[in-house]
Design a protein around this motif. Sequence first.
Motif, PDB file in Angstrom:
ATOM      1  N   MET A 159       0.846  -1.195   0.000  1.00  0.00           N
ATOM      2  CA  MET A 159       0.000   0.000   0.000  1.00  0.00           C
ATOM      3  C   MET A 159       0.875   1.236   0.000  1.00  0.00           C
ATOM      4  O   MET A 159       1.883   1.294   0.714  1.00  0.00           O
ATOM      5  CB  MET A 159      -0.907   0.015   1.235  1.00  0.00           C
ATOM      6  N   ARG A 160       0.499   2.218  -0.788  1.00  0.00           N
ATOM      7  CA  ARG A 160       1.224   3.482  -0.786  1.00  0.00           C
ATOM      8  C   ARG A 160       0.784   4.325   0.415  1.00  0.00           C
ATOM      9  O   ARG A 160      -0.378   4.325   0.797  1.00  0.00           O
ATOM     10  CB  ARG A 160       0.976   4.251  -2.088  1.00  0.00           C
ATOM     11  N   LEU A 161       1.739   5.038   0.956  1.00  0.00           N
ATOM     12  CA  LEU A 161       1.507   5.896   2.117  1.00  0.00           C
ATOM     13  C   LEU A 161       2.096   7.266   1.836  1.00  0.00           C
ATOM     14  O   LEU A 161       3.232   7.383   1.375  1.00  0.00           O
ATOM     15  CB  LEU A 161       2.186   5.296   3.354  1.00  0.00           C
ATOM     16  N   TYR A 162       1.303   8.292   2.085  1.00  0.00           N
ATOM     17  CA  TYR A 162       1.781   9.671   1.970  1.00  0.00           C
ATOM     18  C   TYR A 162       1.654  10.341   3.330  1.00  0.00           C
ATOM     19  O   TYR A 162       0.686  10.110   4.055  1.00  0.00           O
ATOM     20  CB  TYR A 162       0.954  10.458   0.949  1.00  0.00           C
ATOM     21  N   GLN A 163       2.630  11.160   3.664  1.00  0.00           N
ATOM     22  CA  GLN A 163       2.498  12.005   4.848  1.00  0.00           C
ATOM     23  C   GLN A 163       2.632  13.456   4.405  1.00  0.00           C
ATOM     24  O   GLN A 163       3.573  13.813   3.685  1.00  0.00           O
ATOM     25  CB  GLN A 163       3.547  11.680   5.909  1.00  0.00           C
ATOM     26  N   LEU A 164       1.676  14.279   4.829  1.00  0.00           N
ATOM     27  CA  LEU A 164       1.609  15.659   4.367  1.00  0.00           C
ATOM     28  C   LEU A 164       1.340  16.595   5.539  1.00  0.00           C
ATOM     29  O   LEU A 164       0.730  16.198   6.542  1.00  0.00           O
ATOM     30  CB  LEU A 164       0.487  15.826   3.327  1.00  0.00           C
ATOM     31  N   ASP A 165       1.788  17.828   5.415  1.00  0.00           N
ATOM     32  CA  ASP A 165       1.495  18.869   6.390  1.00  0.00           C
ATOM     33  C   ASP A 165       0.379  19.746   5.826  1.00  0.00           C
ATOM     34  O   ASP A 165       0.538  20.352   4.757  1.00  0.00           O
ATOM     35  CB  ASP A 165       2.733  19.726   6.669  1.00  0.00           C
ATOM     36  N   ALA A 166      -0.741  19.813   6.532  1.00  0.00           N
ATOM     37  CA  ALA A 166      -1.930  20.523   6.049  1.00  0.00           C
ATOM     38  C   ALA A 166      -2.106  21.856   6.774  1.00  0.00           C
ATOM     39  O   ALA A 166      -1.720  22.009   7.930  1.00  0.00           O
ATOM     40  CB  ALA A 166      -3.172  19.660   6.245  1.00  0.00           C
ATOM     41  N   PHE A 167      -2.724  22.801   6.075  1.00  0.00           N
ATOM     42  CA  PHE A 167      -2.974  24.155   6.562  1.00  0.00           C
ATOM     43  C   PHE A 167      -1.674  24.917   6.818  1.00  0.00           C
ATOM     44  O   PHE A 167      -1.515  25.603   7.831  1.00  0.00           O
ATOM     45  CB  PHE A 167      -3.852  24.149   7.819  1.00  0.00           C
ATOM     46  N   THR A 168      -0.740  24.783   5.878  1.00  0.00           N
ATOM     47  CA  THR A 168       0.520  25.508   5.983  1.00  0.00           C
ATOM     48  C   THR A 168       1.137  25.668   4.604  1.00  0.00           C
ATOM     49  O   THR A 168       0.893  24.858   3.709  1.00  0.00           O
ATOM     50  CB  THR A 168       1.512  24.775   6.910  1.00  0.00           C
ATOM     51  N   ASP A 169       1.944  26.720   4.438  1.00  0.00           N
ATOM     52  CA  ASP A 169       2.669  26.922   3.181  1.00  0.00           C
ATOM     53  C   ASP A 169       4.143  26.551   3.321  1.00  0.00           C
ATOM     54  O   ASP A 169       4.951  26.848   2.442  1.00  0.00           O
ATOM     55  CB  ASP A 169       2.545  28.375   2.710  1.00  0.00           C
ATOM     56  N   ARG A 170       4.505  25.884   4.430  1.00  0.00           N
ATOM     57  CA  ARG A 170       5.889  25.456   4.625  1.00  0.00           C
ATOM     58  C   ARG A 170       5.913  24.128   5.369  1.00  0.00           C
ATOM     59  O   ARG A 170       5.003  23.810   6.139  1.00  0.00           O
ATOM     60  CB  ARG A 170       6.685  26.517   5.386  1.00  0.00           C
ATOM     61  N   LEU A 171       6.963  23.361   5.126  1.00  0.00           N
ATOM     62  CA  LEU A 171       7.113  22.089   5.810  1.00  0.00           C
ATOM     63  C   LEU A 171       7.379  22.274   7.305  1.00  0.00           C
ATOM     64  O   LEU A 171       7.811  23.338   7.739  1.00  0.00           O
ATOM     65  CB  LEU A 171       8.270  21.294   5.196  1.00  0.00           C
ATOM     66  N   PHE A 172       7.088  21.201   8.065  1.00  0.00           N
ATOM     67  CA  PHE A 172       7.316  21.174   9.505  1.00  0.00           C
ATOM     68  C   PHE A 172       6.437  22.168  10.252  1.00  0.00           C
ATOM     69  O   PHE A 172       6.771  22.619  11.340  1.00  0.00           O
ATOM     70  CB  PHE A 172       8.795  21.405   9.834  1.00  0.00           C
ATOM     71  N   ALA A 173       5.305  22.530   9.635  1.00  0.00           N
ATOM     72  CA  ALA A 173       4.299  23.371  10.281  1.00  0.00           C
ATOM     73  C   ALA A 173       2.939  22.770   9.950  1.00  0.00           C
ATOM     74  O   ALA A 173       2.846  21.699   9.329  1.00  0.00           O
ATOM     75  CB  ALA A 173       4.405  24.818   9.793  1.00  0.00           C
ATOM     76  N   GLY A 174       1.869  23.434  10.361  1.00  0.00           N
ATOM     77  CA  GLY A 174       0.544  22.881  10.098  1.00  0.00           C
ATOM     78  C   GLY A 174       0.329  21.563  10.816  1.00  0.00           C
ATOM     79  O   GLY A 174       0.981  21.255  11.818  1.00  0.00           O
ATOM     80  N   ASN A 175      -0.585  20.759  10.290  1.00  0.00           N
ATOM     81  CA  ASN A 175      -0.959  19.503  10.942  1.00  0.00           C
ATOM     82  C   ASN A 175      -0.600  18.322  10.049  1.00  0.00           C
ATOM     83  O   ASN A 175      -1.112  18.201   8.942  1.00  0.00           O
ATOM     84  CB  ASN A 175      -2.468  19.491  11.225  1.00  0.00           C
ATOM     85  N   PRO A 176       0.285  17.429  10.499  1.00  0.00           N
ATOM     86  CA  PRO A 176       0.641  16.277   9.679  1.00  0.00           C
ATOM     87  C   PRO A 176      -0.475  15.241   9.638  1.00  0.00           C
ATOM     88  O   PRO A 176      -1.139  14.989  10.647  1.00  0.00           O
ATOM     89  CB  PRO A 176       1.889  15.719  10.363  1.00  0.00           C
TER      90      PRO A 176
END
Length: 262
Positions: free
Chosen positions: A1-18
Amino acid sequence: MRLYQLDAFTDRLFAGNPAAVIPLTEWLPDEQMQRIAAENNLAETAFYVATGEPGHYHIRWFTPTVEVDLCGHATLATAYVVFYLEQKPDADRITFDSRSGPLNVCREEEGWLVLDFPVDTVQKATLLPPALLTAFDEKPVAILKGKTDYMLVYETQEQIEQLTPDFRELVTVPARGVIVTAPGKDVDFVSRFFGPQSGIDEDPVTGSAHTTLIPYWAEKLGKTSLKAQQLSARGGSLMCKLSGERVEIAGQVQLYLKGEIL
Protein backbone atom coordinates in the motif's frame (compact mmCIF):
# COMPACT_ATOMS: atom_id res chain seq x y z
CA MET A 1 0.00 0.00 0.00
CA ARG A 2 1.22 3.48 -0.79
CA LEU A 3 1.51 5.90 2.12
CA TYR A 4 1.78 9.67 1.97
CA GLN A 5 2.50 12.00 4.85
CA LEU A 6 1.61 15.66 4.37
CA ASP A 7 1.50 18.87 6.39
CA ALA A 8 -1.93 20.52 6.05
CA PHE A 9 -2.97 24.16 6.56
CA THR A 10 0.52 25.51 5.98
CA ASP A 11 2.67 26.92 3.18
CA ARG A 12 5.89 25.46 4.62
CA LEU A 13 7.11 22.09 5.81
CA PHE A 14 7.32 21.17 9.51
CA ALA A 15 4.30 23.37 10.28
CA GLY A 16 0.54 22.88 10.10
CA ASN A 17 -0.96 19.50 10.94
CA PRO A 18 0.64 16.28 9.68
CA ALA A 19 -1.65 13.60 8.30
CA ALA A 20 -1.12 10.23 6.68
CA VAL A 21 -3.11 9.35 3.55
CA ILE A 22 -3.48 5.81 2.23
CA PRO A 23 -5.23 5.17 -1.12
CA LEU A 24 -7.08 1.84 -1.27
CA THR A 25 -8.85 -0.10 -4.00
CA GLU A 26 -11.12 -1.73 -1.39
CA TRP A 27 -11.60 -1.34 2.34
CA LEU A 28 -9.36 -3.15 4.79
CA PRO A 29 -10.84 -4.63 7.97
CA ASP A 30 -11.59 -1.89 10.50
CA GLU A 31 -9.18 -3.37 13.03
CA GLN A 32 -6.34 -3.32 10.52
CA MET A 33 -6.95 0.32 9.58
CA GLN A 34 -7.01 1.23 13.27
CA ARG A 35 -3.71 -0.56 13.84
CA ILE A 36 -2.13 1.24 10.88
CA ALA A 37 -3.29 4.56 12.30
CA ALA A 38 -1.82 3.65 15.69
CA GLU A 39 1.46 2.67 14.02
CA ASN A 40 1.58 5.98 12.13
CA ASN A 41 0.98 7.76 15.45
CA LEU A 42 -0.27 10.94 13.79
CA ALA A 43 -3.36 12.90 14.76
CA GLU A 44 -5.16 11.34 11.79
CA THR A 45 -4.68 8.72 9.11
CA ALA A 46 -7.11 8.96 6.20
CA PHE A 47 -8.06 6.04 3.96
CA TYR A 48 -9.99 6.53 0.74
CA VAL A 49 -11.54 4.37 -1.98
CA ALA A 50 -12.88 5.50 -5.37
CA THR A 51 -16.64 5.04 -5.69
CA GLY A 52 -16.59 4.39 -9.43
CA GLU A 53 -18.21 7.75 -10.19
CA PRO A 54 -15.71 10.26 -11.60
CA GLY A 55 -14.48 12.66 -8.94
CA HIS A 56 -16.18 10.79 -6.06
CA TYR A 57 -14.44 8.92 -3.24
CA HIS A 58 -15.28 7.35 0.10
CA ILE A 59 -13.12 8.61 2.99
CA ARG A 60 -12.59 7.46 6.59
CA TRP A 61 -10.40 8.95 9.32
CA PHE A 62 -8.65 7.29 12.26
CA THR A 63 -6.74 8.76 15.19
CA PRO A 64 -4.26 6.42 16.92
CA THR A 65 -7.14 5.18 19.08
CA VAL A 66 -10.54 5.75 17.40
CA GLU A 67 -12.34 6.35 14.11
CA VAL A 68 -13.80 9.87 13.94
CA ASP A 69 -16.82 11.34 12.12
CA LEU A 70 -15.04 14.32 10.58
CA CYS A 71 -11.48 15.54 10.08
CA GLY A 72 -10.57 18.68 8.20
CA HIS A 73 -6.79 18.56 7.87
CA ALA A 74 -6.70 14.92 6.75
CA THR A 75 -9.43 15.66 4.17
CA LEU A 76 -7.35 18.57 2.89
CA ALA A 77 -4.30 16.27 2.70
CA THR A 78 -6.32 13.56 0.93
CA ALA A 79 -7.58 16.05 -1.63
CA TYR A 80 -3.97 17.03 -2.34
CA VAL A 81 -3.12 13.35 -2.92
CA VAL A 82 -6.07 12.93 -5.29
CA PHE A 83 -5.45 16.17 -7.21
CA TYR A 84 -1.67 16.03 -7.52
CA LEU A 85 -0.30 12.55 -6.77
CA GLU A 86 -2.76 9.74 -7.55
CA GLN A 87 -5.89 10.25 -9.67
CA LYS A 88 -4.89 13.74 -10.97
CA PRO A 89 -8.39 14.65 -12.22
CA ASP A 90 -8.93 17.36 -14.82
CA ALA A 91 -11.81 18.81 -12.79
CA ASP A 92 -11.14 21.30 -9.99
CA ARG A 93 -13.75 19.82 -7.66
CA ILE A 94 -13.99 16.40 -6.02
CA THR A 95 -16.43 14.92 -3.49
CA PHE A 96 -15.75 12.67 -0.51
CA ASP A 97 -18.60 10.59 0.89
CA SER A 98 -18.15 10.29 4.65
CA ARG A 99 -19.85 9.62 7.97
CA SER A 100 -20.60 13.36 8.00
CA GLY A 101 -22.21 13.33 4.55
CA PRO A 102 -20.77 14.54 1.24
CA LEU A 103 -17.74 16.82 1.53
CA ASN A 104 -16.66 18.84 -1.50
CA VAL A 105 -13.11 20.08 -2.03
CA CYS A 106 -12.24 22.66 -4.71
CA ARG A 107 -8.80 23.39 -6.13
CA GLU A 108 -7.95 27.05 -6.53
CA GLU A 109 -4.92 29.01 -7.70
CA GLU A 110 -1.57 29.03 -5.91
CA GLY A 111 -2.11 25.64 -4.29
CA TRP A 112 -5.11 26.58 -2.15
CA LEU A 113 -7.69 23.85 -1.49
CA VAL A 114 -11.13 24.74 -0.14
CA LEU A 115 -13.13 22.38 2.08
CA ASP A 116 -16.94 22.63 2.01
CA PHE A 117 -18.18 21.30 5.36
CA PRO A 118 -21.52 21.38 7.23
CA VAL A 119 -21.96 23.99 9.96
CA ASP A 120 -21.83 22.86 13.57
CA THR A 121 -24.06 25.14 15.61
CA VAL A 122 -23.30 25.58 19.31
CA GLN A 123 -25.44 26.22 22.35
CA LYS A 124 -24.65 27.49 25.79
CA ALA A 125 -23.47 24.54 27.86
CA THR A 126 -25.66 24.00 30.91
CA LEU A 127 -24.57 20.79 32.64
CA LEU A 128 -20.80 21.22 32.82
CA PRO A 129 -18.46 18.33 33.62
CA PRO A 130 -16.44 19.49 36.65
CA ALA A 131 -13.16 18.58 34.92
CA LEU A 132 -13.91 21.09 32.16
CA LEU A 133 -13.23 23.91 34.63
CA THR A 134 -10.57 22.31 36.83
CA ALA A 135 -8.44 21.36 33.81
CA PHE A 136 -7.75 25.02 32.92
CA ASP A 137 -5.94 27.66 34.94
CA GLU A 138 -7.86 30.51 33.25
CA LYS A 139 -11.64 30.89 33.45
CA PRO A 140 -13.44 31.48 30.12
CA VAL A 141 -16.09 34.13 29.57
CA ALA A 142 -18.40 31.59 27.88
CA ILE A 143 -18.70 27.83 27.56
CA LEU A 144 -20.57 26.38 24.57
CA LYS A 145 -21.28 22.86 23.34
CA GLY A 146 -21.34 21.71 19.74
CA LYS A 147 -22.07 18.31 18.25
CA THR A 148 -18.84 16.70 19.45
CA ASP A 149 -16.79 19.37 21.24
CA TYR A 150 -16.97 21.90 24.04
CA MET A 151 -15.84 25.43 23.16
CA LEU A 152 -14.38 27.80 25.73
CA VAL A 153 -14.30 31.48 24.76
CA TYR A 154 -11.67 33.82 26.21
CA GLU A 155 -11.09 37.56 25.95
CA THR A 156 -7.55 37.75 24.55
CA GLN A 157 -5.11 35.93 22.30
CA GLU A 158 -2.54 36.00 25.12
CA GLN A 159 -4.81 33.86 27.28
CA ILE A 160 -5.07 31.26 24.52
CA GLU A 161 -1.29 31.23 24.06
CA GLN A 162 -0.63 30.76 27.78
CA LEU A 163 -3.16 28.01 28.55
CA THR A 164 -1.61 24.88 30.05
CA PRO A 165 -4.38 22.28 30.50
CA ASP A 166 -4.22 19.45 32.99
CA PHE A 167 -4.69 16.59 30.52
CA ARG A 168 -5.32 14.05 33.30
CA GLU A 169 -8.44 16.06 34.13
CA LEU A 170 -9.35 16.97 30.55
CA VAL A 171 -9.37 13.37 29.32
CA THR A 172 -12.39 12.68 31.56
CA VAL A 173 -14.56 15.31 29.81
CA PRO A 174 -17.19 13.41 27.76
CA ALA A 175 -16.51 14.93 24.33
CA ARG A 176 -14.30 14.45 21.29
CA GLY A 177 -12.24 17.40 22.53
CA VAL A 178 -12.20 20.98 23.75
CA ILE A 179 -11.78 24.09 21.60
CA VAL A 180 -10.44 27.29 23.18
CA THR A 181 -10.76 30.53 21.24
CA ALA A 182 -10.47 34.33 21.42
CA PRO A 183 -10.29 37.35 19.10
CA GLY A 184 -6.94 37.52 17.31
CA LYS A 185 -4.39 40.33 17.06
CA ASP A 186 -3.57 40.00 13.35
CA VAL A 187 -6.46 37.73 12.34
CA ASP A 188 -10.16 37.61 13.14
CA PHE A 189 -9.88 34.80 15.68
CA VAL A 190 -7.40 32.33 17.13
CA SER A 191 -7.89 28.91 18.66
CA ARG A 192 -6.30 25.77 20.07
CA PHE A 193 -7.76 22.28 20.23
CA PHE A 194 -7.19 19.72 22.99
CA GLY A 195 -8.29 16.13 22.38
CA PRO A 196 -6.79 13.66 24.87
CA GLN A 197 -10.12 11.78 24.65
CA SER A 198 -9.30 11.07 20.98
CA GLY A 199 -5.68 10.09 21.54
CA ILE A 200 -3.86 13.42 21.04
CA ASP A 201 -3.34 16.02 23.76
CA GLU A 202 -3.14 19.02 21.42
CA ASP A 203 -3.97 18.92 17.73
CA PRO A 204 -1.76 21.25 15.64
CA VAL A 205 -4.52 22.48 13.27
CA THR A 206 -8.12 21.26 13.47
CA GLY A 207 -10.19 21.90 10.37
CA SER A 208 -13.31 20.25 11.79
CA ALA A 209 -13.24 22.52 14.87
CA HIS A 210 -13.68 25.46 12.50
CA THR A 211 -17.15 24.21 11.59
CA THR A 212 -17.94 25.36 15.13
CA LEU A 213 -15.66 28.38 15.26
CA ILE A 214 -16.65 30.01 11.95
CA PRO A 215 -20.41 30.46 12.59
CA TYR A 216 -19.70 31.65 16.14
CA TRP A 217 -17.19 34.32 15.12
CA ALA A 218 -19.14 35.29 11.98
CA GLU A 219 -22.06 36.23 14.22
CA LYS A 220 -19.89 37.95 16.83
CA LEU A 221 -17.89 39.99 14.31
CA GLY A 222 -20.71 40.60 11.82
CA LYS A 223 -18.80 39.27 8.81
CA THR A 224 -18.82 36.05 6.78
CA SER A 225 -15.22 35.99 5.51
CA LEU A 226 -12.67 35.43 8.26
CA LYS A 227 -8.96 34.80 8.75
CA ALA A 228 -7.96 32.37 11.47
CA GLN A 229 -4.86 30.97 13.13
CA GLN A 230 -4.48 27.93 15.33
CA LEU A 231 -1.86 28.68 17.96
CA SER A 232 -0.27 25.27 18.47
CA ALA A 233 3.51 24.90 18.52
CA ARG A 234 3.47 24.05 14.79
CA GLY A 235 0.81 26.66 13.99
CA GLY A 236 -1.57 26.86 11.07
CA SER A 237 -3.42 29.41 8.95
CA LEU A 238 -6.94 29.12 7.56
CA MET A 239 -9.14 31.27 5.32
CA CYS A 240 -12.76 30.82 6.35
CA LYS A 241 -16.19 31.70 4.98
CA LEU A 242 -19.72 31.15 6.26
CA SER A 243 -22.18 30.22 3.49
CA GLY A 244 -25.57 29.53 5.05
CA GLU A 245 -25.53 26.05 6.54
CA ARG A 246 -22.05 25.33 5.16
CA VAL A 247 -18.58 26.63 5.90
CA GLU A 248 -15.65 26.97 3.52
CA ILE A 249 -12.23 26.29 5.02
CA ALA A 250 -9.24 26.97 2.77
CA GLY A 251 -5.64 25.94 3.33
CA GLN A 252 -2.45 24.82 1.67
CA VAL A 253 -0.65 21.47 1.86
CA GLN A 254 3.01 20.45 1.79
CA LEU A 255 4.10 16.91 0.84
CA TYR A 256 6.60 15.50 3.35
CA LEU A 257 7.08 11.86 2.36
CA LYS A 258 6.03 8.99 0.12
CA GLY A 259 6.36 5.42 1.31
CA GLU A 260 5.05 1.88 1.14
CA ILE A 261 3.39 -0.21 3.82
CA LEU A 262 4.71 -3.76 3.56
